[in-house]
Design an enzyme around this catalytic site. Structure first.
Site, PDB file in Angstrom:
ATOM      1  N   LYS A 177       0.847  -1.195   0.000  1.00 47.67           N
ATOM      2  CA  LYS A 177       0.000   0.000   0.000  1.00 47.67           C
ATOM      3  C   LYS A 177       0.877   1.238   0.000  1.00 47.67           C
ATOM      4  CE  LYS A 177      -1.926   2.548   3.168  1.00 47.67           C
ATOM      5  NZ  LYS A 177      -1.771   3.859   2.491  1.00 47.67           N
ATOM      6  N   GLY A 230       7.168   4.974   7.931  1.00 43.67           N
ATOM      7  CA  GLY A 230       6.272   6.099   8.163  1.00 43.67           C
ATOM      8  C   GLY A 230       6.528   6.691   9.528  1.00 43.67           C
ATOM      9  N   SER A 231       5.528   7.354  10.057  1.00 41.11           N
ATOM     10  CA  SER A 231       5.730   8.086  11.310  1.00 41.11           C
ATOM     11  C   SER A 231       5.715   7.148  12.517  1.00 41.11           C
ATOM     12  CB  SER A 231       4.636   9.134  11.464  1.00 41.11           C
ATOM     13  OG  SER A 231       3.396   8.489  11.591  1.00 41.11           O
ATOM     14  N   THR A 232       6.289   7.616  13.588  1.00 38.07           N
ATOM     15  CA  THR A 232       6.339   6.824  14.823  1.00 38.07           C
ATOM     16  C   THR A 232       4.928   6.617  15.377  1.00 38.07           C
ATOM     17  OG1 THR A 232       8.567   7.610  15.233  1.00 38.07           O
ATOM     18  CG2 THR A 232       7.359   6.777  17.144  1.00 38.07           C
ATOM     19  N   GLY A 235       3.444   3.895  13.457  1.00 35.59           N
ATOM     20  CA  GLY A 235       4.173   2.668  13.804  1.00 35.59           C
ATOM     21  C   GLY A 235       3.589   2.026  15.060  1.00 35.59           C
ATOM     22  N   GLU A 252      10.308   1.266  10.148  1.00 32.36           N
ATOM     23  CA  GLU A 252      11.251   2.339   9.802  1.00 32.36           C
ATOM     24  C   GLU A 252      10.515   3.646  10.069  1.00 32.36           C
ATOM     25  OE1 GLU A 252      14.232   1.533   8.924  1.00 32.36           O
ATOM     26  OE2 GLU A 252      13.975  -0.562   8.383  1.00 32.36           O
ATOM     27  N   CYS A 286      13.466  11.117   6.467  1.00 34.14           N
ATOM     28  CA  CYS A 286      13.546  10.653   7.860  1.00 34.14           C
ATOM     29  C   CYS A 286      14.944  10.855   8.426  1.00 34.14           C
ATOM     30  CB  CYS A 286      13.170   9.183   7.908  1.00 34.14           C
ATOM     31  SG  CYS A 286      14.095   8.212   6.708  1.00 34.14           S
ATOM     32  N   GLU A 387       9.900  16.103  15.016  1.00 28.12           N
ATOM     33  CA  GLU A 387      10.265  15.990  13.610  1.00 28.12           C
ATOM     34  C   GLU A 387       9.404  16.953  12.795  1.00 28.12           C
ATOM     35  OE1 GLU A 387       9.062  12.407  11.535  1.00 28.12           O
ATOM     36  OE2 GLU A 387      11.027  12.278  10.584  1.00 28.12           O
TER      37      GLU A 387
HETATM   38  P1  NAD Z   1       2.405   8.174   8.041  1.00 28.50           P
HETATM   39  O1  NAD Z   1       2.771   7.325   9.197  1.00 28.50           O
HETATM   40  O2  NAD Z   1       1.300   9.143   8.199  1.00 28.50           O
HETATM   41  O3  NAD Z   1       2.006   7.290   6.790  1.00 28.50           O
HETATM   42  C1  NAD Z   1       2.853   6.291   6.270  1.00 28.50           C
HETATM   43  C2  NAD Z   1       2.008   5.220   5.624  1.00 28.50           C
HETATM   44  O4  NAD Z   1       1.209   4.607   6.631  1.00 28.50           O
HETATM   45  C3  NAD Z   1       1.031   5.737   4.566  1.00 28.50           C
HETATM   46  O5  NAD Z   1       0.946   4.779   3.535  1.00 28.50           O
HETATM   47  C4  NAD Z   1      -0.285   5.800   5.325  1.00 28.50           C
HETATM   48  O6  NAD Z   1      -1.418   5.672   4.498  1.00 28.50           O
HETATM   49  C5  NAD Z   1      -0.155   4.609   6.244  1.00 28.50           C
HETATM   50  N1  NAD Z   1      -0.970   4.661   7.459  1.00 28.50           N
HETATM   51  C6  NAD Z   1      -1.453   5.749   8.111  1.00 28.50           C
HETATM   52  N2  NAD Z   1      -2.180   5.375   9.194  1.00 28.50           N
HETATM   53  C7  NAD Z   1      -2.141   4.018   9.234  1.00 28.50           C
HETATM   54  C8  NAD Z   1      -2.670   3.042  10.123  1.00 28.50           C
HETATM   55  N3  NAD Z   1      -3.405   3.371  11.180  1.00 28.50           N
HETATM   56  N4  NAD Z   1      -2.406   1.745   9.876  1.00 28.50           N
HETATM   57  C9  NAD Z   1      -1.646   1.378   8.815  1.00 28.50           C
HETATM   58  N5  NAD Z   1      -1.134   2.260   7.940  1.00 28.50           N
HETATM   59  C10 NAD Z   1      -1.370   3.564   8.142  1.00 28.50           C
HETATM   60  O7  NAD Z   1       3.749   8.870   7.593  1.00 28.50           O
HETATM   61  P2  NAD Z   1       3.940   9.916   6.430  1.00 28.50           P
HETATM   62  O8  NAD Z   1       3.501  11.252   6.916  1.00 28.50           O
HETATM   63  O9  NAD Z   1       3.368   9.378   5.164  1.00 28.50           O
HETATM   64  O10 NAD Z   1       5.534   9.880   6.248  1.00 28.50           O
HETATM   65  C11 NAD Z   1       6.392  10.678   6.966  1.00 28.50           C
HETATM   66  C12 NAD Z   1       6.979   9.902   8.132  1.00 28.50           C
HETATM   67  O11 NAD Z   1       7.668   8.745   7.646  1.00 28.50           O
HETATM   68  C13 NAD Z   1       8.014  10.702   8.889  1.00 28.50           C
HETATM   69  O12 NAD Z   1       7.844  10.507  10.257  1.00 28.50           O
HETATM   70  C14 NAD Z   1       9.333  10.081   8.418  1.00 28.50           C
HETATM   71  O13 NAD Z   1      10.403  10.238   9.309  1.00 28.50           O
HETATM   72  C15 NAD Z   1       8.946   8.662   8.265  1.00 28.50           C
HETATM   73  N6  NAD Z   1       9.913   7.984   7.398  1.00 28.50           N
HETATM   74  C16 NAD Z   1      10.759   7.045   7.954  1.00 28.50           C
HETATM   75  C17 NAD Z   1      11.722   6.423   7.151  1.00 28.50           C
HETATM   76  C18 NAD Z   1      12.687   5.404   7.711  1.00 28.50           C
HETATM   77  O14 NAD Z   1      13.292   4.665   6.931  1.00 28.50           O
HETATM   78  N7  NAD Z   1      12.877   5.314   9.010  1.00 28.50           N
HETATM   79  C19 NAD Z   1      11.807   6.756   5.807  1.00 28.50           C
HETATM   80  C20 NAD Z   1      10.933   7.714   5.297  1.00 28.50           C
HETATM   81  C21 NAD Z   1       9.984   8.309   6.101  1.00 28.50           C
END
Ligand code: NAD
Length: 493
Positions: A177, A230-232, A235, A252, A286, A387
């Site tokens: 996804k 994605g975001s913490t 996560g 991640e 990130c 962040e």
């Molecule tokens: P996000 O957590 O909002 O979304 C990431 C993904 O998760 C999207 O596909 C979103 O649709 C999905 N998602 C959202 N809510 C969900 C849920 N309840 N259950 C399952 N999936 C869900 O993050 P974002 O705003 O898209 O991305 C930015 C964040 O990602 C920042 O915190 C950044 O640091 C982090 N990031 C981390 C890495 C790494 O390798 N550590 C790399 C890139 C980005």
């Protein structure tokens, strides 16, 4: 310029299909907020269909000769390279990344990642354990099963390769996804994978929203592992949602990278590297070097050069090859990043540069933010802790190695960090003491398909890339053979 080519439907079992309820969502170009596409929106029934396709495809894919799996992954790399102009265009339109970056970095890094993992299936070696005499004990690395992969919007094309490459090489099938803001390049990759000859069901792509499709994937009993970037905050939700079938997880998450410049550093190299660390990809990384820590004795000299460089970065249409910084990926994110300027000021911080939208009338419709440099009042200010995920760097100063290490490690995050010095002993000592999954010495944000990528603390756990990723996508299976062991009876009669 040629029209960008990309599919807009769900990709399930090698077919592009509408969502079961016919639903779609809108995807916008962040340069001018014009509509790019209506994309099919996956909901529960669609995820069920994709999981079934992946489950059905798993036995044959897992049992295919490893080198044959590698050939297919290599063909996908070739297909993406051939599609370079188009897929770079798709990525720039969808994310706002300048075309010079998508064309030269994102696409080529994506191709390199698939090529690396194309060579991996037949190197996914197990081991033999020297156990008791008369027994042979061998350990194989076997695939986990159906893997759910959830990707953010900041590097969609590249992250797709980081996840698909090792998962497929290890013999898993995938339901992926993309973020709802940026699904287009992955749909194009799916189309290219079908042309390359991947069997039906091995790769499934289900664009949709996090709280519906993503959450359902995390809960789904038919998915054996989730690899999430994605975001913490999200996560943590995934950890909770995945408890039902004790899914394997790879997380991640966010970061707040410390970037330390010592007084003995090559200042010009550090200025250029620190600008790249925070401003590349509009700071939406990130691992961005978002906390810049300067030794007191060089702080003024460094800042003068750093601010001049930041002020000269050319913002503009991502499709213009001379553009060095594009818009942020969404209007909402632009507003969030700008709101941190007020947060900084409320806590006594000073905006040294930027802190607002650019004046250029041509950029008013887009999600632009000027390169922003903030001097914090104290390293405990919110802008030093949270962040921001934009072209927003917070500067602090220090007087000793101990002081700067304490500053650097005073964070919930532990993903990436950098340091600039010509003192070898100091470089290795500080690198060792930094609480972070990755450290760059006299450089920043380097990565390679073979080198582990991931974090500690609230930046998550597990690693992308290399043999580390192959271990993330396999389980060790221990097989015992009695070829000549004398086993005394346990119940002597
Ligand atoms: P996000 O957590 O909002 O979304 C990431 C993904 O998760 C999207 O596909 C979103 O649709 C999905 N998602 C959202 N809510 C969900 C849920 N309840 N259950 C399952 N999936 C869900 O993050 P974002 O705003 O898209 O991305 C930015 C964040 O990602 C920042 O915190 C950044 O640091 C982090 N990031 C981390 C890495 C790494 O390798 N550590 C790399 C890139 C980005």
């Amino acid at each position: 310029m040629a029209e960008a080519q990309f599919p807009t439907q769900l990709f399930i079992n090698n077919e592009f299909v509408d969502a079961a309820d016919g639903g779609t969502f809108e995807v916008f170009n962040p340069y001018d907020n014009s509509l790019l596409a209506n994309v099919s929106e996956a909901k529960h029934e669609d995820i069920d269909r994709a999981v079934k396709a992946a489950r059905d495809a798993f036995p044959a894919w897992a049992n295919m000769s490893p080198s044959d799996r590698g050939v297919l992954i290599g063909k996908l790399a070739d297909a993406i390279e051939k599609d370079r102009d188009n897929i770079a265009l798709v990525e720039s339109l969808d994310t706002g990344h300048p075309i010079r970056d998508t064309h030269n970095l994102d696409v080529m890094r994506t191709v390199a990642t698939y090529r690396y993992f194309a060579g991996m299936p037949d190197k996914n070696e197990g081991t033999v354990i020297p156990v008791d005499t008369g027994f042979l004990n061998y350990v194989q690395r076997v695939p986990i099963g159906v893997v759910g992969q959830i990707v953010p919007w900041n590097f969609p094309l590249m992250f797709t390769s980081w996840k698909l490459g090792p998962a497929l090489a290890a013999g898993n099938t995938v339901v992926m996804k993309q973020a709802e803001l940026t699904p287009l390049s992955t749909l194009r990759v799916a189309e290219l994978a079908r042309e390359a000859g991947f069997p039906p069901g091995v790769i499934n792509v289900v664009p949709g929203f996090g709280h519906t499709a993503g959450q359902y994937m995390a809960e789904h009993p038919g998915i054996d592992k989730i690899s999430f970037t994605g975001s913490t905050v999200t996560g943590r939700k995934i950890v909770e949602a995945s408890a039902g079938n004790l899914k394997r997880l790879q997380l991640e998450l966010g970061g707040k990278g410390a970037n330390i410049v010592f007084e003995d550093a090559n200042i010009d190299a550090a200025v250029g590297g620190s600008a790249f660390a925070i401003f590349h990809n509009q700071g939406q990384a990130c691992i961005a070097g978002s906390r810049l820590m300067l030794h007191e004795s060089i702080a003024d000299q460094f800042l003068e050069k750093f601010m001049a460089l930041a002020a000269s970065i050319k913002q503009g249409n991502p499709l213009d090859p001379s553009t060095e910084m594009g818009p942020l990926t969404s209007k909402m994110h632009q507003e969030r990043v700008l709101s941190f300027c007020d947060v900084a000021k409320e806590q006594g911080g000073e905006i040294l540069l930027g802190g607002r939208k650019p004046d250029d009338p041509a950029l008013q419709k887009g999600c632009f933010v000027l390169p922003t440099i903030v001097k914090a009042n104290s390293t405990s200010d919110r802008v030093c802790r949270e962040e921001v995920f934009g072209p927003f760097v917070v500067v602090s100063t220090f007087n000793s190695d101990e002081e700067v290490l304490a500053q650097a490690n005073d964070s919930i995050y532990g993903l990436g960090g950098g340091l600039w010095t010509n003192n070898l002993t100091r470089a290795h000592k500080v690198a060792r003491a930094m609480e972070s999954g990755m450290v760059w010495i006299n450089c920043y944000k380097r990565f390679h398909p073979g080198s582990p990528f991931g974090g500690i603390k609230d930046s998550g756990y597990g690693r992308e890339m290399g043999h580390f990723a192959m271990h993330e996508y396999t389980e060790p299976k221990s097989v015992w053979v009695n070829f000549d062991a004398k086993i005394p009876p346990f119940y002597p009669r």
